[in-house]
Design a protein around this motif. Sequence first.
Motif, short mmCIF file in Angstrom:
data_model
loop_
_atom_site.label_atom_id
_atom_site.label_comp_id
_atom_site.label_asym_id
_atom_site.label_seq_id
_atom_site.Cartn_x
_atom_site.Cartn_y
_atom_site.Cartn_z
N TYR A 72 11.74 2.75 -5.28
CA TYR A 72 12.72 1.65 -5.23
C TYR A 72 12.73 0.95 -3.89
O TYR A 72 12.36 1.51 -2.88
N ALA B 171 8.24 -1.50 -7.36
CA ALA B 171 9.53 -2.00 -6.87
C ALA B 171 9.32 -2.65 -5.51
O ALA B 171 9.82 -3.73 -5.24
N ARG C 198 3.75 -1.01 -12.44
CA ARG C 198 4.98 -1.71 -12.10
C ARG C 198 5.45 -1.19 -10.74
O ARG C 198 5.55 0.02 -10.54
N ASP D 280 13.85 -3.97 -8.83
CA ASP D 280 13.75 -3.20 -7.59
C ASP D 280 13.74 -1.69 -7.79
O ASP D 280 13.82 -0.93 -6.82
N VAL D 281 13.63 -1.23 -9.04
CA VAL D 281 13.42 0.20 -9.33
C VAL D 281 12.27 0.32 -10.33
O VAL D 281 12.24 -0.41 -11.31
N ALA D 282 11.34 1.23 -10.07
CA ALA D 282 10.23 1.44 -10.99
C ALA D 282 10.06 2.94 -11.24
O ALA D 282 10.21 3.75 -10.31
#
Lengths: 248, 248
Positions: free
Chosen positions: A11, B121, B119, A87-89
């Motif tokens: 993140y 962030a 993906r 903003d979080v993966a």
Amino acid sequence: MQRNIRLRLEYDGTDFKGWQVQPDQRTVQGTLETCLTSLLGHPIRAIGAGRTDAGVHALGQVANFSTFNPLPLKRIGAALNSTLPPDVAVLDVDEVPPTFHARRSARRRTYLYRIVYRRRAIGRGQAWYLRGRLNIDTMRSAATRTLGYHDFTSFCVASSEKENRSCRVFLCMLACLKDGVHVEISADRFLRSMVRGIVGTLVQVGRGRRAPDAMDTILQARDRQYAGPNAPPHGLFLKEVTYEEPEE
Amino acid sequence: MQRNIRLRLEYDGTDFKGWQVQPDQRTVQGTLETCLTSLLGHPIRAIGAGRTDAGVHALGQVANFSTFNPLPLKRIGAALNSTLPPDVAVLDVDEVPPTFHARRSARRRTYLYRIVYRRRAIGRGQAWYLRGRLNIDTMRSAATRTLGYHDFTSFCVASSEKENRSCRVFLCMLACLKDGVHVEISADRFLRSMVRGIVGTLVQVGRGRRAPDAMDTILQARDRQYAGPNAPPHGLFLKEVTYEEPEE
């Protein structure tokens, strides 16, 4: 059957008030729990390996949660990555034994702190920009003094409630780059704002304001006032959390 | 005495409507000119080497401007870096002969396009996230067909006013990374959205939707409808602008 699911997360901490749920604040744990609850159809409580502060990033935070939902792991990962904010993966999803606890089972946490000498536009929220070069040799000498088992009260914010403030530091390494310095610190546990306090003090040493052996005096004092100021949160990353792998 | 000053700039294009000044829009040129005008005490017009589109980043944009103000170069750089917003940074400042023109004197521009398979962030605004791996061999075969002197009308937005749409491509190189692909393209000049059109077409090839030799047909057609869709702007960086160095 109850399942224990482990997630590895990346993140960008810029717009989060840290990991831990707080009322009326955008937190990573809160955001994750909302997505999981809606995906799995019952309230989910996620346990994080480390409670990163507001503005601190993660390259490899680890969290676990319990569910009776039989949804396959791959679908959990894909669904989270399509519903979590940008903003979080989610990096990995796996199933772990019921005894696994992201915080209590962790054996080692590794943080990375990025310092840059050049003002940057790209990646500006992920490094501390400092004017003037640091003396890497004196910083290394100071860093070495944190290795081993010490009481880190002097690097801990006063509000920290932990009674035992001893940590075992396995590694405190400085990498000298063309345009900056990376500090990597591994320990069994960290007190609140401990890495930022250590980095802030190392920078004072690297600027010649303190001698490397000041690190010994600071540790012995067990008083936050002896250490340097905290380095800002936006240079800090929770890089990795290591667990004892169960024997096959 | 009139001075001609050259700047090398990095910027994060996310919150800019591109390089070029437009009424009531936040642009890099407009932001830079406002800072320079206030610093040097007279209206400044900055000439940029390339007019990056909205959302496109720069690692090495070059601009020049004229002034009679005798402020030393070092002070110009420091003052700009303390007054420019955080998404623009000055990397270098130097003084150049009066004939230097950032756009007309440029011999070569190099763009970088970043594609990621995972993906992310952190750095999410600086790469195009694609699901599924691309076939790098067919993409390389297609990329090679852009080398040399061609009419690139098929990769140019219809609104482009340029009459001469021929460009000389020196390099169109793909780097296969663990988590993605980098495309680097150098040419004497670029038409508007040309790199994004080429990358969008290469991705169609890498996904097996088009054969590598489609690139030849597209170039010959001189019609934008033949090429693939534009890749999104946030993966694109103006990396470098090269000038013929004056002989010493």
